[in-house]
Design an enzyme around this catalytic site. Sequence first.
Site, PDB file in Angstrom:
ATOM      1  N   ARG A 138      80.024  27.870   4.075  1.00  0.00           N
ATOM      2  CA  ARG A 138      78.540  28.661   4.864  1.00  0.00           C
ATOM      3  C   ARG A 138      77.575  27.067   5.440  1.00  0.00           C
ATOM      4  O   ARG A 138      76.630  27.695   5.860  1.00  0.00           O
ATOM      5  CB  ARG A 138      77.799  29.235   3.716  1.00  0.00           C
ATOM      6  CG  ARG A 138      78.883  30.583   3.260  1.00  0.00           C
ATOM      7  CD  ARG A 138      77.877  31.599   2.664  1.00  0.00           C
ATOM      8  NE  ARG A 138      77.415  31.028   1.269  1.00  0.00           N
ATOM      9  CZ  ARG A 138      75.807  31.624   0.665  1.00  0.00           C
ATOM     10  NH1 ARG A 138      76.072  32.824   1.254  1.00  0.00           N
ATOM     11  NH2 ARG A 138      75.472  30.977  -0.107  1.00  0.00           N
ATOM     12  N   ASP A 139      78.008  25.533   6.071  1.00  0.00           N
ATOM     13  CA  ASP A 139      77.217  24.543   6.152  1.00  0.00           C
ATOM     14  C   ASP A 139      77.892  23.651   6.469  1.00  0.00           C
ATOM     15  O   ASP A 139      77.696  22.663   6.619  1.00  0.00           O
ATOM     16  CB  ASP A 139      76.034  24.368   4.705  1.00  0.00           C
ATOM     17  CG  ASP A 139      74.991  23.598   5.344  1.00  0.00           C
ATOM     18  OD1 ASP A 139      74.704  23.975   6.507  1.00  0.00           O
ATOM     19  OD2 ASP A 139      74.628  22.417   5.066  1.00  0.00           O
ATOM     20  N   VAL A 140      79.111  23.780   7.568  1.00  0.00           N
ATOM     21  CA  VAL A 140      80.150  23.107   7.949  1.00  0.00           C
ATOM     22  C   VAL A 140      79.046  21.876   9.434  1.00  0.00           C
ATOM     23  O   VAL A 140      78.607  22.635  10.049  1.00  0.00           O
ATOM     24  CB  VAL A 140      81.238  23.374   8.636  1.00  0.00           C
ATOM     25  CG1 VAL A 140      81.932  22.472   9.673  1.00  0.00           C
ATOM     26  CG2 VAL A 140      82.094  23.881   7.727  1.00  0.00           C
ATOM     27  N   THR A 164      72.496  25.993   7.837  1.00  0.00           N
ATOM     28  CA  THR A 164      71.347  24.903   9.090  1.00  0.00           C
ATOM     29  C   THR A 164      71.603  26.126   9.836  1.00  0.00           C
ATOM     30  O   THR A 164      73.179  26.342  10.904  1.00  0.00           O
ATOM     31  CB  THR A 164      72.393  24.038   8.956  1.00  0.00           C
ATOM     32  OG1 THR A 164      72.267  22.751   7.624  1.00  0.00           O
ATOM     33  CG2 THR A 164      71.532  22.959   9.971  1.00  0.00           C
TER      34      THR A 164
END
Length: 186
Positions: free
Chosen positions: A34-36, A74
């Site tokens: 969920r935040d690559v 992000t």
Amino acid sequence: LRDAGPLSEDEFRRILAQVASALQYAHAAGVVHRDVKPSNVFINCDGGVMLMDFGLAQPVVDTHPALAGLMVGTPRYMAPEQISGGAIGPEADYYSLGCSAFEMLTGRPLFPENDMVDILRRHADWQVPDVRRERPDVSDEVAELIAGCLQRDAPCRRLDYDRIAGWSSGDGSIPARSTTAGETPT
């Protein structure tokens, strides 16, 4: 990226293969990162690549009512369904990986906006970018990978882990990295 600018395609392939391997492992375990994003990809002194910060990760199937509609991550790297607070699966990570890949090759974020409203507008009129407009030297294979990850609709996104794994070493396998005391091999 900030110091050296866009990566060569060879360096890009080596790094992306290892990031994709980490995502494949997480997804096989039922976890979505969920935040690559580029700042969560670390390269150690021996060239090993690590995908960091699983702090926002969650099981692929998480029915806890408190998480419904929650938007975390992000924004400039988030998939449309993630921005809208919808259900997310591995395909959200594919999208984030595509945004990161674009940035690795061009030296700039795919979504330069910082304002959430502006990012939502861009998603509303989304057209899959062709990285070769900025990097004509990028191979068709890499351009297709990025386009496959950046499809607007989650079911249309694709990421061939096995094909990308071969980018790291040429034989389809990810080389083992050495470890130091207290480190767990990846």
